[in-house]
Scaffold this motif. Structure first.
Motif, mmCIF file in Angstrom:
data_model
loop_
_atom_site.group_PDB
_atom_site.id
_atom_site.type_symbol
_atom_site.label_atom_id
_atom_site.label_comp_id
_atom_site.label_asym_id
_atom_site.label_seq_id
_atom_site.Cartn_x
_atom_site.Cartn_y
_atom_site.Cartn_z
ATOM 1 N N ARG A 150 0.831 -1.207 0.000
ATOM 2 C CA ARG A 150 0.000 0.000 0.000
ATOM 3 C C ARG A 150 0.868 1.261 0.000
ATOM 4 O O ARG A 150 0.540 2.237 -0.658
ATOM 5 C CB ARG A 150 -0.890 -0.029 1.235
ATOM 6 C CG ARG A 150 -2.203 0.668 1.092
ATOM 7 C CD ARG A 150 -3.205 0.274 2.173
ATOM 8 N NE ARG A 150 -2.705 0.358 3.516
ATOM 9 C CZ ARG A 150 -2.553 -0.674 4.327
ATOM 10 N NH1 ARG A 150 -2.840 -1.892 3.901
ATOM 11 N NH2 ARG A 150 -2.101 -0.524 5.556
ATOM 12 N N ARG A 151 1.966 1.215 0.744
ATOM 13 C CA ARG A 151 2.787 2.415 0.904
ATOM 14 C C ARG A 151 3.823 2.599 -0.201
ATOM 15 O O ARG A 151 4.225 3.725 -0.493
ATOM 16 C CB ARG A 151 3.497 2.370 2.261
ATOM 17 C CG ARG A 151 2.562 2.482 3.452
ATOM 18 C CD ARG A 151 2.075 3.891 3.657
ATOM 19 N NE ARG A 151 3.167 4.799 3.984
ATOM 20 C CZ ARG A 151 3.630 4.986 5.217
ATOM 21 N NH1 ARG A 151 3.093 4.328 6.238
ATOM 22 N NH2 ARG A 151 4.623 5.820 5.431
ATOM 23 N N THR A 152 4.288 1.503 -0.789
ATOM 24 C CA THR A 152 5.356 1.616 -1.784
ATOM 25 C C THR A 152 4.875 1.372 -3.206
ATOM 26 O O THR A 152 5.548 1.744 -4.163
ATOM 27 C CB THR A 152 6.490 0.609 -1.496
ATOM 28 O OG1 THR A 152 5.986 -0.726 -1.660
ATOM 29 C CG2 THR A 152 7.023 0.791 -0.092
ATOM 30 N N GLY A 153 3.728 0.710 -3.352
ATOM 31 C CA GLY A 153 3.215 0.428 -4.686
ATOM 32 C C GLY A 153 3.783 -0.837 -5.302
ATOM 33 O O GLY A 153 3.457 -1.173 -6.439
ATOM 34 N N ILE A 154 4.651 -1.567 -4.583
ATOM 35 C CA ILE A 154 5.199 -2.815 -5.112
ATOM 36 C C ILE A 154 5.069 -3.923 -4.073
ATOM 37 O O ILE A 154 4.970 -3.663 -2.883
ATOM 38 C CB ILE A 154 6.690 -2.675 -5.521
ATOM 39 C CG1 ILE A 154 7.532 -2.236 -4.315
ATOM 40 C CG2 ILE A 154 6.856 -1.719 -6.671
ATOM 41 C CD1 ILE A 154 9.015 -2.222 -4.597
ATOM 42 N N HIS A 155 5.057 -5.155 -4.543
ATOM 43 C CA HIS A 155 4.991 -6.293 -3.633
ATOM 44 C C HIS A 155 6.353 -6.474 -2.958
ATOM 45 O O HIS A 155 7.408 -6.288 -3.585
ATOM 46 C CB HIS A 155 4.614 -7.573 -4.380
ATOM 47 C CG HIS A 155 3.205 -7.578 -4.883
ATOM 48 N ND1 HIS A 155 2.117 -7.737 -4.046
ATOM 49 C CD2 HIS A 155 2.702 -7.426 -6.127
ATOM 50 C CE1 HIS A 155 1.011 -7.695 -4.750
ATOM 51 N NE2 HIS A 155 1.328 -7.497 -6.020
ATOM 52 N N SER A 156 6.340 -6.840 -1.701
ATOM 53 C CA SER A 156 7.580 -6.988 -0.946
ATOM 54 C C SER A 156 8.507 -8.015 -1.586
ATOM 55 O O SER A 156 9.733 -7.846 -1.590
ATOM 56 C CB SER A 156 7.278 -7.386 0.499
ATOM 57 O OG SER A 156 6.515 -8.576 0.549
ATOM 58 N N VAL A 157 7.942 -9.084 -2.157
ATOM 59 C CA VAL A 157 8.772 -10.128 -2.761
ATOM 60 C C VAL A 157 9.537 -9.578 -3.963
ATOM 61 O O VAL A 157 10.650 -10.007 -4.261
ATOM 62 C CB VAL A 157 7.919 -11.355 -3.161
ATOM 63 C CG1 VAL A 157 6.943 -11.006 -4.280
ATOM 64 C CG2 VAL A 157 8.815 -12.518 -3.577
ATOM 65 N N SER A 158 8.955 -8.588 -4.652
ATOM 66 C CA SER A 158 9.627 -7.986 -5.808
ATOM 67 C C SER A 158 10.736 -7.035 -5.361
ATOM 68 O O SER A 158 11.690 -6.796 -6.100
ATOM 69 C CB SER A 158 8.623 -7.225 -6.673
ATOM 70 O OG SER A 158 7.614 -8.090 -7.154
ATOM 71 N N PHE A 159 10.575 -6.475 -4.181
ATOM 72 C CA PHE A 159 11.589 -5.545 -3.670
ATOM 73 C C PHE A 159 12.861 -6.288 -3.303
ATOM 74 O O PHE A 159 13.972 -5.832 -3.583
ATOM 75 C CB PHE A 159 11.039 -4.801 -2.453
ATOM 76 C CG PHE A 159 11.989 -3.772 -1.907
ATOM 77 C CD1 PHE A 159 12.051 -2.505 -2.461
ATOM 78 C CD2 PHE A 159 12.815 -4.072 -0.840
ATOM 79 C CE1 PHE A 159 12.934 -1.556 -1.958
ATOM 80 C CE2 PHE A 159 13.702 -3.139 -0.330
ATOM 81 C CZ PHE A 159 13.756 -1.872 -0.892
ATOM 82 N N GLY A 160 12.728 -7.453 -2.671
ATOM 83 C CA GLY A 160 13.898 -8.224 -2.283
ATOM 84 C C GLY A 160 13.803 -8.675 -0.835
ATOM 85 O O GLY A 160 12.813 -8.432 -0.151
ATOM 86 N N SER A 161 14.853 -9.331 -0.367
ATOM 87 C CA SER A 161 14.811 -9.888 0.991
ATOM 88 C C SER A 161 15.949 -9.339 1.846
ATOM 89 O O SER A 161 15.881 -8.200 2.307
ATOM 90 C CB SER A 161 14.844 -11.412 0.937
ATOM 91 O OG SER A 161 15.987 -11.869 0.227
ATOM 92 N N LEU A 162 16.990 -10.104 2.055
ATOM 93 C CA LEU A 162 18.072 -9.705 2.955
ATOM 94 C C LEU A 162 19.281 -9.228 2.141
ATOM 95 O O LEU A 162 20.027 -10.022 1.584
ATOM 96 C CB LEU A 162 18.460 -10.876 3.867
ATOM 97 C CG LEU A 162 19.505 -10.581 4.950
ATOM 98 C CD1 LEU A 162 19.075 -9.418 5.828
ATOM 99 C CD2 LEU A 162 19.758 -11.822 5.798
ATOM 100 N N PHE A 163 19.466 -7.892 2.078
ATOM 101 C CA PHE A 163 20.535 -7.292 1.286
ATOM 102 C C PHE A 163 21.845 -7.274 2.077
ATOM 103 O O PHE A 163 21.840 -7.221 3.306
ATOM 104 C CB PHE A 163 20.187 -5.845 0.913
ATOM 105 C CG PHE A 163 18.880 -5.697 0.189
ATOM 106 C CD1 PHE A 163 18.578 -6.486 -0.897
ATOM 107 C CD2 PHE A 163 17.950 -4.758 0.609
ATOM 108 C CE1 PHE A 163 17.375 -6.346 -1.564
ATOM 109 C CE2 PHE A 163 16.743 -4.609 -0.048
ATOM 110 C CZ PHE A 163 16.456 -5.410 -1.147
ATOM 111 N N LEU A 164 22.955 -7.256 1.320
ATOM 112 C CA LEU A 164 24.267 -7.099 1.923
ATOM 113 C C LEU A 164 24.873 -5.788 1.415
ATOM 114 O O LEU A 164 24.877 -5.523 0.219
ATOM 115 C CB LEU A 164 25.185 -8.272 1.565
ATOM 116 C CG LEU A 164 26.637 -8.149 2.063
ATOM 117 C CD1 LEU A 164 26.679 -8.108 3.587
ATOM 118 C CD2 LEU A 164 27.493 -9.287 1.530
#
Length: 821
Positions: free
Chosen positions: A321-335
Motif C-alpha cells: 500500500r505504501r510503496t506500490g510494489i509487492h515486498s517479494v519484488s523488492f527483495g529480501s536480505l541485502f548485503l
C-alpha cells in the motif's frame, strides 16, 4: 641444460580490452549506472543528478552530474586514464589509508561503455580555474583488435564553464558524465526508468537511513506530465497505491513503513567486541542480549550491523500500500559493503544466505525469503570482503565471508525465526495485526517466557533486558500458569530480578489458595453426588422389596411353565434385538455427530444429567466460597477497597452465569460434560445453541443464524462459549433490538469469523472510544457493564479475539468474533 639470458619481453594490450572490462564485465545498464554513482559517492559528493535527455520521445543522452571533489589535469592523466589503477586501493586517493570506498578496482569508469558509445567527461577540482574535458569514442577501440590500447586517441579540451542540461545548476567542483550514442535507446521507456529508480533506491538507501551521505535526484522532462497526473490522482484518492514517479529524489522510507508494524531483529557490534542483539515486536521490546564476537574473529573490525524484519500478512499488505510494489519484488536480505549494495545478494530469486533452501526442508518451521526483508552492513578491505569482478556475482569466497554467512544465518535469521515461528505463527489471528495487542494473551506470553528463559540459560549469552509487560506472572486461573511460573522463577534467579522473584512468590501463594478452593468445591460436589446416589439406591431397593412382598405365591406356580416358554422366545428375541441395537447404536452415534442438542427431553440419559448436575454443584460451591470470603472481610471490618469488592462480585456473577448456562445444557445437550471441554464442530455448536437454547430462553427477539463454512473442528469450552452467545443476545435485547443475526464463515483455514449484527439503538454517542465497551463497568444499557467484559475474557482464553469493526451500521450494533483452531 643451462638457461642463457636473452633479455626481457613485455605484454602488449589490445584495444579489445576495453570491451572485456566494459560491456562484457558490466552485465546490464543498471549495474553500469550504479558503478558510476559509486564513483560520485567516493568523491565525497553530496548531490548527484541523473538526467535523461530525449529527442522525439526517445532518450538519447544520460548525464551523471555530481558536486564532489572533481579531478585535476594530473588526476585525469595519472589516475582516470590509467587502466585498472585504483588510487582508492593503494590509499593515495585522499592521502588516507583508513577510509573505505564503495569501489576500488579501477575499472568502474568503463561502465559508460555499457550504456553508450560516446562519453564526454567534464571535471573540475576546487583549486582549478578551468574545466578539463575528455571526449571518448568507444567505437574507436573496436575497429581493430590489433591496435594497441594506449594508441587510441582520447580528445582533451578545456572550458571556463560546465556544459550542463537545461535547468541544472553548476557546481564549484565535481564531475559531469555525458553518455550519448546509447546502446539501446528505445529500451529507456517509463517502465525501465521506474525499474532503475527502484534499483537505485535499494542499491543506495533501502531503509531511508537518516545518515545517508548522498542525495540522488532523477530528472526526465519526457515523464513530467505523467508524474503530475499520477500525483494529482493520488492526492484526490489517497487509498490508491503510492504512484511510482520518475522525477525526484531517489529515496525509500521502507524502514519507516515497517518500523513498529512488524517483528524486527537488530544486531550491532559494539566497541567492546560484543554482538548486541535486540528483538522488538511491533514496538514492544521482547529481549536484548549480548555475546562475545570471539567465535567470529574476522568480523571483529567489520563494523557489522544487521536489521531484519519479519513480514506477516499485515506487513506485506502495508508495504504494498505504501510503496506500490509487492515486498517479494523488492527483495529480501541485502548485503552492504562500505555503504553500497553487493549485488545480487537479496534480489528476488537470489538465495545467497540459503534461506529458501532450508525453508524447503521444513516449510512450517522456518522463514523463507518471502517472509523477510532487511540489510546487513559490513566495512572492510578487498582482502576480507571482495566483490566479484562481474559486479553482480556477490562476494568472493574468503574465510571472512564464510564467517559473515554463518553469523548472519545462525545468529540473525534463525533468532528472528525462533521467535516468529515459536510465538506469532502459533497464533493464526496475530498475522493480520500490525500492533502487539495479542502478545498479552496467556498462550503468547507463555511462549515468550519460554523463549527468554532458554536464552537466559545459555552460558554464552548475557540477558541485558526483556519485556516487563509480557514476561511477568500470568493469571493464576490460566491453563498456562503452572508451566510459565516455573520458567519465570528460573529466569528471576538467573537475572537476579528481585521484583520478579517476589511476584512469582505471591503468585504461587495465590495459586495454592485457588487450588485449595477448587479441591474443596470438587469435594463438596463429590459428597453431594455420593449422598444422592446412596439415597436413590436405598429408595430403589425398598420399592423392589415392596413389589416382591405383594406378589401372589400361588400365581408363581401356575406361571412357571409359561415363564419357561416365554424365556425361550425372549432369548430368540434378545438375539435379534442385540443385532438391531447394534445397528441403531451406529445410527445414533452418527446422529449425535449432527446434533449437539436434542429438541425433546424424552430420552434423557441419566449419566448425562449427572455430569451436568455435578458441574453445577462445582460452580455453586465456588460462588458460595467467594460470597463467604467477601462477607467475612466485610463483617471483620477488614480493609476491602472498591476495586476488590467489584472483582469479587464480578467473579460471583460469572459463576452464576455458568450455573444458568449449565442448567440449560442439562435439559437439552446431547453430550456428557465429563470435563469442561469438548472437541467438536464450533460452527455447528453455535448454530444449534442459538436455535435450540437461546431461542427457548429469549422471547421478544428473533435470532437468525447463517452458517457458510465447512465443519470447524476445535477443542473448546461449551459453557463459556454459550455464556458469550447469551451475553450478545442479552445485549441486543437491552438495546431494544427485535432481530440479532449471527453470520458464521471461515476467514482462513484456521480462523472462524462470527459477525453479530442487531437492529437495536446502536452504540451510545457518549462512548467516544468504542473499544471501551469491553472494559469492566462500561455500559450504555440497564446492564452491569460486565457482559462484554466477560465475553472478551472468555474469547481471549480460547485464543480468539472480539472487537467492534469500523463499519458500524447506521442503525444497530455490530461485533466481530474470530476464533482459531
Amino acid at each position: 641444460m643451462s638457461e642463457k639470458s636473452q633479455g626481457s619481453l613485455h605484454f602488449e594490450i589490445s584495444s579489445a580490452l576495453k570491451s572485456v572490462i566494459g560491456q562484457d564485465l558490466i552485465t546490464n545498464d543498471f549495474i553500469a549506472i550504479f558503478e558510476l554513482v559509486k564513483n560520485s559517492f567516493d568523491a565525497n559528493a553530496k548531490n548527484v543528478d541523473l538526467v535523461f535527455e530525449e529527442s522525439n520521445e526517445t532518450i538519447n543522452k544520460i548525464f551523471i552530474i555530481d558536486d564532489g571533489k572533481g579531478m585535476s589535469y594530473e588526476e585525469l592523466v595519472n589516475k582516470w586514464l590509467f587502466v585498472a589503477y585504483s588510487a582508492k586501493k593503494d590509499g593515495t586517493e585522499d592521502n588516507s589509508s583508513s577510509r573505505v570506498y564503495a569501489g576500488n578496482k579501477g575499472v568502474g569508469r568503463f561502465s559508460c561503455d555499457r550504456v553508450g558509445g560516446r562519453l564526454k567527461l567534464q571535471a573540475k577540482s576546487v583549486s582549478d580555474d578551468l574545466i578539463h574535458i575528455l571526449n571518448i569514442d568507444w567505437g574507436k577501440f573496436e575497429e581493430n583488435a590489433k591496435t594497441k590500447f594506449e594508441n587510441i586517441d582520447v580528445k582533451y579540451a578545456t572550458s571556463s564553464d560546465f556544459d550542463l542540461p537545461k535547468g541544472i545548476s553548476s557546481h564549484n567542483s565535481g564531475v559531469v558524465l555525458e553518455i550519448s550514442d546509447l546502446r539501446e535507446p528505445s529500451s529507456w521507456d517509463r517502465k525501465k526508468l521506474q525499474r532503475l529508480k527502484g534499483n537505485l533506491a535499494k542499491l543506495i538507501n533501502p531503509f531511508g537511513s537518516s545518515n545517508s551521505k548522498i542525495k540522488l535526484n532523477m530528472i526526465c522532462q519526457r515523464e513530467k506530465k505523467a508524474d503530475e497526473f499520477l500525483e494529482k490522482e493520488y492526492e484526490s484518492n489517497p487509498e490508491l497505491e503510492l504512484p511510482e514517479l520518475i522525477n525526484g529524489l531517489v529515496t525509500n522510507n521502507i524502514f519507516d513503513v515497517l518500523k513498529d508494524k512488524t517483528t524486527s531483529l537488530s544486531v550491532v557490534l559494539d566497541k567492546n567486541g560484543h554482538f548486541v542483539t535486540t528483538l522488538i515486536d511491533r514496538g514492544e521490546l521482547i529481549y536484548k542480549i549480548q555475546e562475545s564476537a570471539q567465535l567470529y574473529p574476522l568480523l571483529a573490525d567489520s563494523e557489522f550491523s544487521c536489521q531484519i524484519f519479519s513480514l506477516n500478512q499485515s506487513a506485506k499488505s502495508l508495504f504494498k500500500r505504501r510503496t506500490g510494489i509487492h515486498s517479494v519484488s523488492f527483495g529480501s536480505l541485502f548485503l552492504f559493503r562500505n555503504g553500497f549494495r553487493v549485488m545480487p545478494i537479496g534480489e528476488e530469486g537470489d538465495d545467497y544466505w540459503a534461506i529458501d533452501r532450508r525453508h524447503g526442508q521444513g516449510y512450517a518451521r522456518t522463514l523463507g525469503t518471502r517472509d523477510l526483508m532487511g540489510r546487513i552492513d559490513i566495512a572492510g578491505p578487498e582482502s576480507k570482503f571482495k566483490e566479484k569482478s562481474s559486479r553482480d556475482g556477490g562476494l568472493v569466497e574468503t574465510e571472512a565471508s564464510e564467517q559473515l554467512l554463518d553469523y548472519a544465518v545462525t545468529k540473525c535469521v534463525r533468532r528472528l525465526e525462533q521467535y516468529v515461528v515459536g510465538v506469532t505463527w502459533k497464533d493464526a489471528i496475530d498475522k493480520t495485526h500490525d500492533t502487539a495487542q495479542r502478545l498479552s494473551l496467556d498462550e503468547n506470553r507463555s511462549n515468550i517466557i519460554n523463549l527468554i528463559s532458554k536464552l537466559s540459560g545459555s552460558k554464552k549469552i548475557e540477558l541485558l533486558d526483556y519485556s516487563r509487560n509480557l514476561v511477568d506472572v500470568l493469571n493464576e486461573k490460566s491453563s498456562y500458569f503452572e508451566e510459565s511460573v516455573e520458567r519465570l522463577s528460573t529466569l528471576a534467579n538467573r537475572s537476579s530480578d528481585k521484583e520478579l522473584m517476589e511476584n512469582v512468590h505471591q503468585a504461587r501463594k495465590r495459586f495454592a489458595e485457588l487450588k485449595k478452593e477448587e479441591e474443596e468445591a470438587r469435594r463438596i460436589a463429590s459428597e453431594e453426588l455420593a449422598a444422592r446416589l446412596k439415597a436413590e439406591k436405598k429408595a430403589k431397593f425398598e420399592v423392589e422389596l415392596r413389589k416382591e412382598a405383594e406378589k401372589n405365591a400361588s400365581i408363581q406356580s401356575q406361571k412357571r411353565q409359561q415363564a419357561e416358554n416365554v424365556a425361550k422366545e425372549q432369548e430368540t428375541l434378545k438375539q435379534e434385538a442385540v443385532k438391531k441395537a447394534e445397528s441403531l447404536n451406529v445410527a445414533y452415534e452418527d446422529e449425535k455427530k449432527r446434533n449437539l442438542f436434542l429438541l425433546s427431553n424424552e430420552s434423557r440419559d441419566s449419566e448425562q444429567l449427572e455430569s451436568f448436575l455435578h458441574q453445577i454443584v462445582i460452580y455453586t460451591s465456588s460462588a458460595k466460597q467467594k460470597i463467604t470470603s467477601t462477607l467475612l472481610s466485610l463483617n471483620n471490618k477488614n480493609d476491602i477497597d472498591r476495586e476488590k469488592l467489584s472483582t469479587s462480585l464480578s467473579e460471583m456473577l460469572e459463576s452464576v452465569e455458568k450455573i444458568m448456562t449449565t442448567s440449560r445444557f442439562a435439559t437439552s445437550a446431547n453430550f456428557k460434560l465429563d470435563s469442561t471441554r469438548i472437541t467438536d464442530d464450533i460452527s455447528l455448536y453455535i448454530k444449534q445453541y442459538l436455535e435450540t437454547i437461546s431461542t427457548a430462553y429469549n422471547s421478544r427477539i428473533q435470532i437468525k443464524v447463517n452458517v457458510n463454512t465447512k465443519p470447524f473442528i476445535s477443542d473448546f469450552t461449551p459453557i463459556e462459549l454459550g455464556m458469550v452467545l447469551d451475553n450478545l443476545v442479552s445485549n441486543a435485547k437491552k438495546s431494544r433490538a427485535s432481530l440479532v443475526t449471527f453470520d458464521v464463515s471461515t476467514e482462513a483455514n484456521n480462523v472462524l469469523e462470527i459477525s453479530v449484527l442487531d437492529n437495536g439503538k446502536g452504540l451510545d454517542s457518549s462512548i467516544i472510544e468504542p473499544s471501551r465497551v469491553f472494559e469492566k463497568g462500561v455500559t450504555t444499557t440497564r446492564g452491569s457493564g460486565l457482559g462484554l467484559f466477560h465475553s472478551k475474557k472468555q474469547i481471549e482464553k480460547m485464543g480468539g479475539e472480539i472487537f467492534l469493526p469500523n463499519d458500524q451500521p447506521q442503525t444497530g450494533f455490530k461485533i466481530i468474533i474470530r476464533l482459531r483452531k
